[in-house]
Design an enzyme around this catalytic site. Sequence first.
Site, PDB file in Angstrom:
ATOM      1  N   ARG B  53       0.862  -1.187   0.000  1.00 53.44           N
ATOM      2  CA  ARG B  53       0.000   0.000   0.000  1.00 53.44           C
ATOM      3  C   ARG B  53       0.893   1.231   0.000  1.00 53.44           C
ATOM      4  O   ARG B  53       1.137   1.836   1.052  1.00 53.44           O
ATOM      5  CB  ARG B  53      -0.923  -0.020   1.214  1.00 53.44           C
ATOM      6  CG  ARG B  53      -2.057  -1.024   1.030  1.00 53.44           C
ATOM      7  CD  ARG B  53      -2.995  -1.047   2.189  1.00 53.44           C
ATOM      8  NE  ARG B  53      -2.349  -1.626   3.360  1.00 53.44           N
ATOM      9  CZ  ARG B  53      -2.978  -2.283   4.325  1.00 53.44           C
ATOM     10  NH1 ARG B  53      -4.284  -2.449   4.263  1.00 53.44           N
ATOM     11  NH2 ARG B  53      -2.323  -2.762   5.349  1.00 53.44           N
ATOM     12  N   ASP B  55       2.313   4.871  -0.123  1.00 49.83           N
ATOM     13  CA  ASP B  55       1.777   6.146   0.366  1.00 49.83           C
ATOM     14  C   ASP B  55       1.682   7.183  -0.746  1.00 49.83           C
ATOM     15  O   ASP B  55       2.252   7.004  -1.828  1.00 49.83           O
ATOM     16  CB  ASP B  55       2.697   6.704   1.467  1.00 49.83           C
ATOM     17  CG  ASP B  55       2.431   6.040   2.801  1.00 49.83           C
ATOM     18  OD1 ASP B  55       1.272   5.689   3.083  1.00 49.83           O
ATOM     19  OD2 ASP B  55       3.402   5.867   3.565  1.00 49.83           O
ATOM     20  N   ARG B 201      11.143   5.461   4.984  1.00 52.01           N
ATOM     21  CA  ARG B 201      11.396   6.905   4.922  1.00 52.01           C
ATOM     22  C   ARG B 201      11.928   7.414   6.258  1.00 52.01           C
ATOM     23  O   ARG B 201      12.758   8.335   6.289  1.00 52.01           O
ATOM     24  CB  ARG B 201      10.124   7.639   4.505  1.00 52.01           C
ATOM     25  CG  ARG B 201       9.774   7.365   3.024  1.00 52.01           C
ATOM     26  CD  ARG B 201       8.336   7.699   2.695  1.00 52.01           C
ATOM     27  NE  ARG B 201       8.052   9.093   2.983  1.00 52.01           N
ATOM     28  CZ  ARG B 201       6.820   9.604   3.064  1.00 52.01           C
ATOM     29  NH1 ARG B 201       5.756   8.818   2.866  1.00 52.01           N
ATOM     30  NH2 ARG B 201       6.647  10.864   3.336  1.00 52.01           N
TER      31      ARG B 201
END
Lengths: 251, 251
Positions: B53, B55, B201
């Site tokens: 999924r 972002d 990240r």
Amino acid sequence: MHTFRLVLEYDGAGFAGWQSQSGGQRTVQGELRAALLGLAAEPAPLRVVGAGRTDAGVHAAGQVASAALSTRLDAAALARALNARLPADIAVLHCAPAAQDFDARRAARGKHYRYRVWNGPVRSPLRARRWHHEPRPLDVAAMRAALRHLPGRRDFASLRAAGSEVQSSIRHLRRAELGGQSGGALRFDFEGDGFLRHMLRNAVGTLLEVGLGRRSADSLPTLLAAGDRRLAGPTAPAHGLTLQSVECGAG
Amino acid sequence: MHTFRLVLEYDGAGFAGWQSQSGGQRTVQGELRAALLGLAAEPAPLRVVGAGRTDAGVHAAGQVASAALSTRLDAAALARALNARLPADIAVLHCAPAAQDFDARRAARGKHYRYRVWNGPVRSPLRARRWHHEPRPLDVAAMRAALRHLPGRRDFASLRAAGSEVQSSIRHLRRAELGGQSGGALRFDFEGDGFLRHMLRNAVGTLLEVGLGRRSADSLPTLLAAGDRRLAGPTAPAHGLTLQSVECGAG
């Protein structure tokens, strides 16, 4: 007045090319001129010259420009100030003081252009901005055979833009190479002392026809000798082309 | 109903991520679902599942999705029809028939993500869409030393998104490598069975702090052991991250 030598990178998608035009369209030269004007100590006449007049949509990784302006900033400070003022799609990679009469166009001894072709059956969203997509299989060996007929000092009138009014169409193409494999990323590299308008994109459009089997590699000498633009292939799209670097003489 | 396994490429810039949301924002899943609905033979319930999924802003070069729909098209025809209907920033690279119960998320055994950092003094317009720009010099050796503390099966709670409500924060990170040199193009490669939201990240944001000398490479084990998101660095921007590929089990 001080003259500077600037190395520029830009994404050509948002520009109507390098050269400022009367129509008020957005150009690289126009944006650079506006940024420089805001930094000039006096409203003196400003001279901004690019080594290569890239067309609308063509990118640059190493365009060279000369700029003469009245300023107290040194080259490094000028580069920082320009990058703070320029829009996100142009950057000054390097700035150095140059001789008073340095002119990027006259000083350019050679230019390296790269044309990128994505030869996959499906379009590639991540390559859409810098790669021309050719979905059909390409005969890369035939394209390389055709490419071997291009280098040299010769008349490239067959590959110049229709309606061009340049006096001489003789240019010295020093290098023409094709890297990559069929079904993947192909890169055409061209080096020469100068290029006619659309010459490289017309060369790529013609070479792609060779790759598709529509014309033979051996037909290139005849095409070049004819000097007739109507015999060459279509102009390949601008977004595949990047001015990689410019070799300048002393200045 | 037939189930298909799709491999997708997309430019994440124009999407609020993979997952369809109630707010009506543009998502990859939503665009894919709309294209599939237009091709379904019957208005049967449509199931579209992505392996990862991604972002908002995160790209994919090889996302895998499962889609179950009622259609008479075979896999190759479905891929062509989808590519004709999908917008320019999404493409179906591959489509194959799958077992009726194939679910891309459950079938995913491993994922490879790449994070790109352009470490030059000047921003790069031609890299602006896929590279995070860090203008300050980075100590790449220190970043590599820090990176060596990451792989393994461990609790990554320190690197998960604040406010995450995932039950377990234990993940198996199989590979974490950094390619490239200071002052140039840096590529972080991460492979694992799965990742927590923002985990990579946040890892990159923490590693950049190591590269800038703000924290030591040796501080990573303590950071990981603490399980406290507040101790990690900032979340690196989404546009530097690409889901490169997904390894799926049989289906």
